[in-house]
Design an enzyme around this catalytic site. Structure first.
Site, PDB file in Angstrom:
ATOM      1  N   HIS A  64       0.812  -1.215   0.000  1.00 53.20           N
ATOM      2  CA  HIS A  64       0.000   0.000   0.000  1.00 53.20           C
ATOM      3  C   HIS A  64       0.851   1.274   0.000  1.00 53.20           C
ATOM      4  CE1 HIS A  64      -3.397   2.575   0.020  1.00 53.20           C
ATOM      5  NE2 HIS A  64      -2.682   3.307   0.854  1.00 53.20           N
ATOM      6  N   TYR A  72       1.513   5.108  -2.672  1.00 50.19           N
ATOM      7  CA  TYR A  72       1.768   6.529  -2.382  1.00 50.19           C
ATOM      8  C   TYR A  72       3.157   6.956  -2.826  1.00 50.19           C
ATOM      9  CZ  TYR A  72      -2.643   6.384  -0.061  1.00 50.19           C
ATOM     10  OH  TYR A  72      -3.977   6.241   0.171  1.00 50.19           O
ATOM     11  N   HIS A 100     -10.168   0.632 -10.667  1.00 48.82           N
ATOM     12  CA  HIS A 100      -9.711   1.586  -9.633  1.00 48.82           C
ATOM     13  C   HIS A 100      -8.263   2.001  -9.892  1.00 48.82           C
ATOM     14  CE1 HIS A 100      -8.270   3.150  -5.813  1.00 48.82           C
ATOM     15  NE2 HIS A 100      -7.497   2.096  -5.644  1.00 48.82           N
ATOM     16  N   PHE A 101      -7.399   1.027 -10.090  1.00 44.55           N
ATOM     17  CA  PHE A 101      -5.994   1.460 -10.108  1.00 44.55           C
ATOM     18  C   PHE A 101      -5.539   1.969 -11.472  1.00 44.55           C
ATOM     19  CE2 PHE A 101      -5.041  -3.255 -10.315  1.00 44.55           C
ATOM     20  CZ  PHE A 101      -4.285  -3.278 -11.470  1.00 44.55           C
ATOM     21  N   HIS A 102      -6.401   1.846 -12.482  1.00 46.53           N
ATOM     22  CA  HIS A 102      -6.040   2.537 -13.723  1.00 46.53           C
ATOM     23  C   HIS A 102      -6.496   3.999 -13.701  1.00 46.53           C
ATOM     24  CE1 HIS A 102      -4.909  -1.448 -15.093  1.00 46.53           C
ATOM     25  NE2 HIS A 102      -4.229  -0.852 -16.043  1.00 46.53           N
ATOM     26  N   ARG A 138     -10.789 -10.356 -11.998  1.00 48.73           N
ATOM     27  CA  ARG A 138      -9.560  -9.784 -12.520  1.00 48.73           C
ATOM     28  C   ARG A 138      -8.559 -10.932 -12.685  1.00 48.73           C
ATOM     29  NH1 ARG A 138      -6.235  -7.030  -7.458  1.00 48.73           N
ATOM     30  NH2 ARG A 138      -4.755  -6.663  -9.120  1.00 48.73           N
ATOM     31  N   ARG A 139      -7.390 -10.647 -13.278  1.00 51.79           N
ATOM     32  CA  ARG A 139      -6.298 -11.616 -13.360  1.00 51.79           C
ATOM     33  C   ARG A 139      -6.755 -12.978 -13.855  1.00 51.79           C
ATOM     34  NH1 ARG A 139      -2.840 -10.598  -7.846  1.00 51.79           N
ATOM     35  NH2 ARG A 139      -1.780  -8.806  -8.689  1.00 51.79           N
TER      36      ARG A 139
HETATM   37 FE1  HAS Z   1      -5.957   1.924  -4.105  1.00 46.16          FE
HETATM   38  C1  HAS Z   1      -6.258  -1.498  -4.449  1.00 46.16           C
HETATM   39  C2  HAS Z   1      -7.976   1.850  -1.353  1.00 46.16           C
HETATM   40  C3  HAS Z   1      -5.490   5.319  -3.651  1.00 46.16           C
HETATM   41  C4  HAS Z   1      -3.418   1.880  -6.420  1.00 46.16           C
HETATM   42  N1  HAS Z   1      -5.041   0.475  -5.241  1.00 46.16           N
HETATM   43  C5  HAS Z   1      -5.325  -0.865  -5.253  1.00 46.16           C
HETATM   44  C6  HAS Z   1      -4.483  -1.529  -6.201  1.00 46.16           C
HETATM   45  C7  HAS Z   1      -3.639  -0.570  -6.729  1.00 46.16           C
HETATM   46  C8  HAS Z   1      -4.015   0.682  -6.123  1.00 46.16           C
HETATM   47  C9  HAS Z   1      -2.532  -0.786  -7.734  1.00 46.16           C
HETATM   48  O1  HAS Z   1      -9.074  -0.236   0.578  1.00 46.16           O
HETATM   49  C10 HAS Z   1      -4.530  -3.003  -6.570  1.00 46.16           C
HETATM   50  C11 HAS Z   1      -3.541  -3.837  -5.830  1.00 46.16           C
HETATM   51  C12 HAS Z   1      -3.628  -5.267  -6.285  1.00 46.16           C
HETATM   52  O2  HAS Z   1      -3.088  -5.582  -7.370  1.00 46.16           O
HETATM   53  O3  HAS Z   1      -4.259  -6.072  -5.600  1.00 46.16           O
HETATM   54  N2  HAS Z   1      -6.646   3.327  -2.783  1.00 46.16           N
HETATM   55  C13 HAS Z   1      -7.489   3.088  -1.757  1.00 46.16           C
HETATM   56  C14 HAS Z   1      -7.803   4.340  -1.084  1.00 46.16           C
HETATM   57  C15 HAS Z   1      -7.098   5.324  -1.745  1.00 46.16           C
HETATM   58  C16 HAS Z   1      -6.375   4.665  -2.797  1.00 46.16           C
HETATM   59  C17 HAS Z   1      -8.707   4.529   0.080  1.00 46.16           C
HETATM   60  N3  HAS Z   1      -4.724   3.320  -4.897  1.00 46.16           N
HETATM   61  C18 HAS Z   1      -4.678   4.651  -4.554  1.00 46.16           C
HETATM   62  C19 HAS Z   1      -3.646   5.309  -5.302  1.00 46.16           C
HETATM   63  C20 HAS Z   1      -3.050   4.334  -6.090  1.00 46.16           C
HETATM   64  C21 HAS Z   1      -3.746   3.107  -5.813  1.00 46.16           C
HETATM   65  C22 HAS Z   1      -3.301   6.761  -5.182  1.00 46.16           C
HETATM   66  C23 HAS Z   1      -1.932   4.416  -7.049  1.00 46.16           C
HETATM   67  C24 HAS Z   1      -1.254   5.474  -7.348  1.00 46.16           C
HETATM   68  N4  HAS Z   1      -6.949   0.475  -3.119  1.00 46.16           N
HETATM   69  C25 HAS Z   1      -7.673   0.647  -1.988  1.00 46.16           C
HETATM   70  C26 HAS Z   1      -8.127  -0.679  -1.487  1.00 46.16           C
HETATM   71  C27 HAS Z   1      -7.615  -1.628  -2.359  1.00 46.16           C
HETATM   72  C28 HAS Z   1      -6.893  -0.879  -3.382  1.00 46.16           C
HETATM   73  C29 HAS Z   1      -8.930  -0.966  -0.310  1.00 46.16           C
HETATM   74  C30 HAS Z   1      -7.765  -3.151  -2.258  1.00 46.16           C
HETATM   75  C31 HAS Z   1      -8.869  -3.633  -3.085  1.00 46.16           C
HETATM   76  C32 HAS Z   1      -8.929  -5.136  -3.095  1.00 46.16           C
HETATM   77  O4  HAS Z   1      -9.900  -5.681  -2.568  1.00 46.16           O
HETATM   78  O5  HAS Z   1      -8.036  -5.806  -3.638  1.00 46.16           O
HETATM   79  C33 HAS Z   1      -7.089   6.797  -1.369  1.00 46.16           C
HETATM   80  O6  HAS Z   1      -5.782   7.232  -1.135  1.00 46.16           O
HETATM   81  C34 HAS Z   1      -7.736   7.654  -2.395  1.00 46.16           C
HETATM   82  C35 HAS Z   1      -7.876   9.098  -1.954  1.00 46.16           C
HETATM   83  C36 HAS Z   1      -8.128  10.005  -3.123  1.00 46.16           C
HETATM   84  C37 HAS Z   1      -9.065  10.943  -3.195  1.00 46.16           C
HETATM   85  C38 HAS Z   1      -9.213  11.758  -4.465  1.00 46.16           C
HETATM   86  C39 HAS Z   1      -8.732  13.189  -4.319  1.00 46.16           C
HETATM   87  C40 HAS Z   1      -8.826  13.909  -5.622  1.00 46.16           C
HETATM   88  C41 HAS Z   1      -7.918  14.786  -6.094  1.00 46.16           C
HETATM   89  C42 HAS Z   1      -8.133  15.445  -7.441  1.00 46.16           C
HETATM   90  C43 HAS Z   1      -8.969  16.706  -7.312  1.00 46.16           C
HETATM   91  C44 HAS Z   1      -9.234  17.306  -8.631  1.00 46.16           C
HETATM   92  C45 HAS Z   1      -9.033  18.594  -8.943  1.00 46.16           C
HETATM   93  C46 HAS Z   1      -9.250  19.023 -10.355  1.00 46.16           C
HETATM   94  C47 HAS Z   1      -8.538  19.615  -7.996  1.00 46.16           C
HETATM   95  C48 HAS Z   1      -9.966  11.207  -2.067  1.00 46.16           C
HETATM   96  C49 HAS Z   1      -6.724  15.181  -5.309  1.00 46.16           C
HETATM   97  C50 HAS Z   1     -10.317  20.064 -10.509  1.00 46.16           C
HETATM   98  C51 HAS Z   1     -10.078  20.820 -11.750  1.00 46.16           C
HETATM   99  C52 HAS Z   1     -10.879  20.857 -12.827  1.00 46.16           C
HETATM  100  C53 HAS Z   1     -10.488  21.725 -13.957  1.00 46.16           C
HETATM  101  C54 HAS Z   1     -12.123  20.050 -12.917  1.00 46.16           C
HETATM  102 CU   CU1 Z   2      -3.936  -0.065  -0.620  1.00 46.36          CU
END
Ligand code: HAS
Ligand code: CU1
Length: 564
Positions: free
Chosen positions: A236, A240, A387-389, A450-451
């Site tokens: 995890h 980050y 999700h992760f794409h 998946r996979r």
């Molecule tokens: Fe995740 C599984 C939970 C973030 C990558 N994640 C994965 C896997 C990958 C991955 C690769 O709780 C698969 C692993 C595998 O092969 O088994 N993930 C989260 C949570 C977050 C999260 C709570 N993940 C990421 C990030 C990744 C990533 C970042 C890669 C870089 N994830 C999970 C969980 C799994 C999981 C479970 C396991 C699932 C399972 O069952 O296998 C959080 O950090 C996300 C927080 C993000 C936000 C979004 C904030 C938005 C922003 C943009 C704002 C936009 C603006 C634009 C300002 C709250 C900052 C506005 C402007 C305009 C002009 C419109």
């Molecule tokens: Cu994770």
């Protein structure tokens, strides 16, 4: 009489505004281009996974016709090697430019690079010879050729040397500049390498004491549950480690590129500190369906997972406010007008804002994954790649592509080959990822795994077939986008005649009101250690079988019990 050694102040390096110093060019260029070579191998296998899994096509994957080999190459090259080399190169750039000095030791830079490169070559050998079909998470009891694990060890050890070099450079600077504020980009880089280093101990233990000895025939059995726990201690925070350099660009470079100014520097630092602290005690959210971990520990790590989403929500507001300012500087009036009034014609800006937009769905789907109860329905379905794409493929990779559009010209000393092609690349990537995310997410809710080599599956839920077929459109767009990206990079490296005009988008002096205690690395490390103990020691006590030891034989993915 007390003798005090006089502090010799290193003279500041003067960097050209446009272009690189030769040393900088070599260091940054070599790492970034090696990363891009790994991406070149990995990226094109992505669309072919989609084509293979769509019932309407069921195409065999070219070159690596065995599905799991292709999937492993795709994951390992993109997620492990492209990211690491790129991030290391980008971090050297950030630290050298911002602190106006060379790295502490150039020899150490190259020693680390050689280790990582040999690691890459060993892993490539194991992959192309079809001896490492274990996917990028290499869970036991699947076992690969020893070269695969040795390569991973070298990659990780290389990054430890990188961390040492980054911290030594910083501490020299801090000694000579005791009262200056550390530029935000460097602060972010240091937090990133702290979390990486702590996290990598998990995977180092897994590889050195479980996988490599089994693969060499030194031990005969393994333990899938214990292996998964050690992996996710690392896995995890790894996500980050990919994300923080993208945040560094959004916070510390995009304001300059978009002619705006950061909304809150202290708030950004709080976000980085929170990410550093809360990245590690959450990895069990990848093991919600694992029977060996108790519901109590799953519950505790669920709560921490929600906490670790907060710094990203802070980032959404902080970066959003910076972009609003940029839009208003360009004449935006109403409450939402600023969104369109961005410089959408600049591929560097378009890539980063599009990456953020993809991250909105990526983040929301992550928060859904993190709910223990919802996860039961989502885990191991195609929802997870969706999700992760949006996160890794969207927020991170598209930001890195945007960075390439100013960094590669600087490395080469020539202008970008084509800004127009770059814009097309950004838009095809965004729309392709959105289609992929929507179709794979929907198919996952209908139970599509998946996979899994769906091209060879005897049965697929009929309701999911239209989604899987529609995902081909996403795959085609992503294939086009990948071709456009590399055409532009190769064009810039070898054929561009345009002069270099863009400045390095990083401020070497940053006005900051952040208190200096934010740099108390010892304090942060202690908190990280305490949280690791609370969140992980009980898990390790649960998953290791201390009475019987390892009981599962290694399994060769090409068939049968593993024999070295
Ligand atoms: Fe995740 C599984 C939970 C973030 C990558 N994640 C994965 C896997 C990958 C991955 C690769 O709780 C698969 C692993 C595998 O092969 O088994 N993930 C989260 C949570 C977050 C999260 C709570 N993940 C990421 C990030 C990744 C990533 C970042 C890669 C870089 N994830 C999970 C969980 C799994 C999981 C479970 C396991 C699932 C399972 O069952 O296998 C959080 O950090 C996300 C927080 C993000 C936000 C979004 C904030 C938005 C922003 C943009 C704002 C936009 C603006 C634009 C300002 C709250 C900052 C506005 C402007 C305009 C002009 C419109
Ligand atoms: Cu994770």
């Amino acid at each position: 009489m007390q003798h005090r050694k006089a502090l010799t102040i290193t003279p500041e390096l003067t960097f050209p505004k446009v272009g690189f110093l030769t040393a900088e060019q070599w260091i940054v260029g070599t790492h970034v281009l090696t990363g891009l070579m790994a991406l070149l191998v990995g990226i094109f296998l992505g669309p072919f996974q989609v084509f293979r899994r769509a019932p309407v096509l069921k195409w065999a994957i070219p070159v690596f016709s065995y599905y799991y080999q292709a999937l492993t190459v795709h994951g390992v090259m993109n997620a492990l090697f492209f990211t690491t080399f790129f991030i290391v190169g980008f971090s050297y750039f950030t630290v050298m430019r911002s602190l106006k000095r060379n790295m502490w030791s150039t020899k150490l830079v190259w020693a680390a690079y050689v280790l990582m490169l040999v690691g890459l070559l060993l892993v490539v050998y194991a992959l192309v010879t079809n001896q490492a079909n274990v996917l990028y998470t290499f869970y036991p009891s699947l076992i690969a050729h020893p070269a695969f694990y040795l390569g991973l060890v070298l990659l990780v050890v290389g990054t430890w040397l990188v961390t040492a070099n980054l911290f030594l450079t910083y501490s020299l600077w801090r000694r000579e500049n005791p009262h200056e504020h550390l530029p935000l980009a460097v602060f972010a880089t240091l937090t990133n390498f702290v979390l990486w280093c702590v996290a990598s101990f998990g995977v180092a233990i897994e590889v050195l004491f479980m996988l490599l000895p089994l693969s060499l025939g030194l031990i005969s059995h393994t333990d899938p549950q214990a292996g998964r726990a050690l992996f996710w201690f690392f896995g995890h925070p790894l996500v980050y480690f990919w994300l923080l350099p993208a945040y560094t660009s959004w916070y510390a470079m995009l304001p300059k590129q978009a002619n705006s100014r950061i909304f809150s520097d202290p708030l950004a630092r709080v976000a980085f500190i929170l990410l550093m602290i809360f990245s590690i005690p959450v990895g069990v959210h990848h093991m919600f369906t694992d029977p060996g971990v108790s519901a109590v520990m799953k519950g505790i790590q669920t709560v921490f997972t929600f906490v670790v989403a907060i710094p990203s929500l802070l980032t959404a507001f902080n970066v959003g406010a910076m972009l609003e300012r940029a839009g208003r500087n360009r004449g935006a009036k109403g409450p939402f007008d600023w969104m369109w009034k961005q410089d959408w014609h600049n591929p560097v800006i378009a890539a980063q804002i599009s990456a953020m937009i993809l991250f909105i769905t990526g983040g929301i789907s992550g928060i859904m994954n993190a709910s223990l109860t919802l996860n039961i329905a989502l885990h191991n379905t195609s929802w997870i790649p969706a999700h992760f794409h949006q996160t890794l493929g969207g927020a991170v990779t598209l930001t890195f592509m945007g960075i390439c559009y100013w960094l590669i010209p600087m490395i080469r000393g020539r202008g970008l080959y084509s800004a127009k092609v770059a814009l097309w690349q950004v838009h095809t990537w965004s729309i392709g990822m959105m289609i992929f995310g929507y179709t794979y997410g929907a198919a996952g809710l209908l139970g599509v795994p998946r996979r899994t080599d769906l091209g060879a599956a005897p049965y697929i839920n009929e309701l999911a077939v239209p989604y899987l077929n529609a995902s081909v459109i996403g795959g085609v767009l992503l294939l086009i986008s990948s071709i456009l990206f590399f055409a532009n990079i190769i064009g810039t490296l070898f054929f561009s005649k345009a002069p270099l005009t863009e400045e390095a988008p990083i401020d070497t002096y940053v006005e900051s009101k952040s208190p200096l205690w934010m740099e108390k690395w010892g304090l942060w490390l202690s908190i990280v250690a305490i949280l690791c103990v609370i969140a992980w020691v009980p898990v390790f006590l649960e998953v290791f079988d201390f009475t019987n030891g390892f009981q599962t034989p290694g399994y060769n993915p090409n068939g049968g019990i593993y024999k070295p």
